[in-house]
Write an enzyme that holds these catalytic residues in place. Structure first.
Site, PDB file in Angstrom:
ATOM      1  N   GLU A  67      43.636  38.465  47.817  1.00 23.84           N
ATOM      2  CA  GLU A  67      42.491  39.075  48.303  1.00 23.84           C
ATOM      3  C   GLU A  67      42.157  38.757  49.778  1.00 23.84           C
ATOM      4  O   GLU A  67      41.731  39.627  50.620  1.00 23.84           O
ATOM      5  CB  GLU A  67      41.397  38.987  47.352  1.00 23.84           C
ATOM      6  CG  GLU A  67      41.534  39.721  46.032  1.00 23.84           C
ATOM      7  CD  GLU A  67      40.449  39.320  45.044  1.00 23.84           C
ATOM      8  OE1 GLU A  67      39.873  40.297  44.403  1.00 23.84           O
ATOM      9  OE2 GLU A  67      40.133  37.997  44.728  1.00 23.84           O
ATOM     10  N   GLU A  92      44.245  37.354  37.252  1.00 25.69           N
ATOM     11  CA  GLU A  92      43.011  37.257  36.892  1.00 25.69           C
ATOM     12  C   GLU A  92      42.812  37.431  35.345  1.00 25.69           C
ATOM     13  O   GLU A  92      42.012  36.803  34.658  1.00 25.69           O
ATOM     14  CB  GLU A  92      41.936  38.046  37.656  1.00 25.69           C
ATOM     15  CG  GLU A  92      41.734  37.258  38.996  1.00 25.69           C
ATOM     16  CD  GLU A  92      42.497  37.817  40.117  1.00 25.69           C
ATOM     17  OE1 GLU A  92      42.102  37.753  41.330  1.00 25.69           O
ATOM     18  OE2 GLU A  92      43.572  38.211  39.652  1.00 25.69           O
TER      19      GLU A  92
END
Length: 258
Positions: A114, A134
């Site tokens: 990210e 995640e």
């Protein structure tokens, strides 16, 4: 004075932001996010810096968010102190006035990817792994991995990483548009710096304006970018000078529209 967790160093027209937590593969916690925000403020304010490289010290670019830093947070604190604050810092990077290049000499996973996605370009060494792991521990990408990453990489690439658990090597990531260049091990920094040097030779104001216009088209930002472009244009006119001088003199301005 303790060593800084994130540093900014100017090198001529190129600025270098470096994550410095190698013992944790540069995993991000709240102090790291604060240090990154401060380093980006330094980069923005640095006169003569036209391109910014974002690097990680040691073997990893960034292993993402440090699980130990958020695991014991309440749901409210996790939302506000972790997710929303991380978003703010990553938005700061995405909206930096200078073009940015993520230098991926080590893995970029979860929040690390990210972070790389918030840069304009990504140069990755062939051994580097990229992905959004995640959901394997019961959480979701929280720092724009389902938003900015989708806009920049495409929804299917993000589905394969976030839902399917796929981890891409640099060459495959380049085919998906996740990275812009895949280079030999040990070559990422030199390649990114050479690329930055070429970008720095271009008209700096035009480059910054073009970045803002692309950000508007991409949906990265709209209101602030539009007003910044318009305000910058108006600031170059004689009308602004006439208006300021008239205000100071408490007179009616004589605008010339030039």
């Amino acid at each position: 004075m303790a060593e800084r967790l994130v540093t900014f160093e100017p090198d001529g027209a190129i600025g270098i932001v470096t994550l410095r937590r190698p013992e944790k593969f540069n995993a991000l916690d709240i102090p790291m996010l604060r240090a990154l925000e401060a380093a980006l403020d330094e980069a923005e304010a640095a006169d003569g810096v036209r391109v910014v490289l974002v690097c990680g010290e040691g073997k990893g670019f960034c292993a993402g968010g440090d699980v130990e830093a958020w695991a014991e947070m309440s749901a409210v604190d996790f939302q506000v102190q972790w997710v929303r604050y991380g978003h703010r810092v990553f938005d700061r990077l995405a909206r930096l006035r200078q073009p940015t290049i993520a230098v991926l000499a080590g893995h970029a996973l979860g929040g690390g990817l990210e972070l790389a996605a918030a840069c304009d370009f990504r140069v990755a060494e062939t051994q580097v792994k990229l992905g959004f792991p995640e959901t394997s521990i019961g959480v979701v990408p929280g720092w724009s991995g389902t938003q900015r990453a989708v806009r920049r990489f495409g929804a299917q690439a993000v589905r394969r990483m976030a839902l399917g658990g796929e981890v891409f090597l640099a060459t495959d990531a380049m085919a998906w548009g996740i990275v812009d260049r895949a280079v030999e091990t040990g070559k990422a920094f030199a390649d990114a710096k050479a690329w930055a040097g070429k970008i720095a030779e271009r008209g700096p104001l035009a480059t910054e304006a073009a970045k803002l216009m692309i950000a508007i088209a991409e949906g990265e930002e709209s209101a602030a970018a539009t007003e910044a472009l318009a305000s910058g244009f108006v600031a170059l006119t004689s009308d602004l000078r006439a208006g300021v001088e008239a205000f100071k003199a408490k007179q009616k301005p004589a605008f010339s529209r030039s």
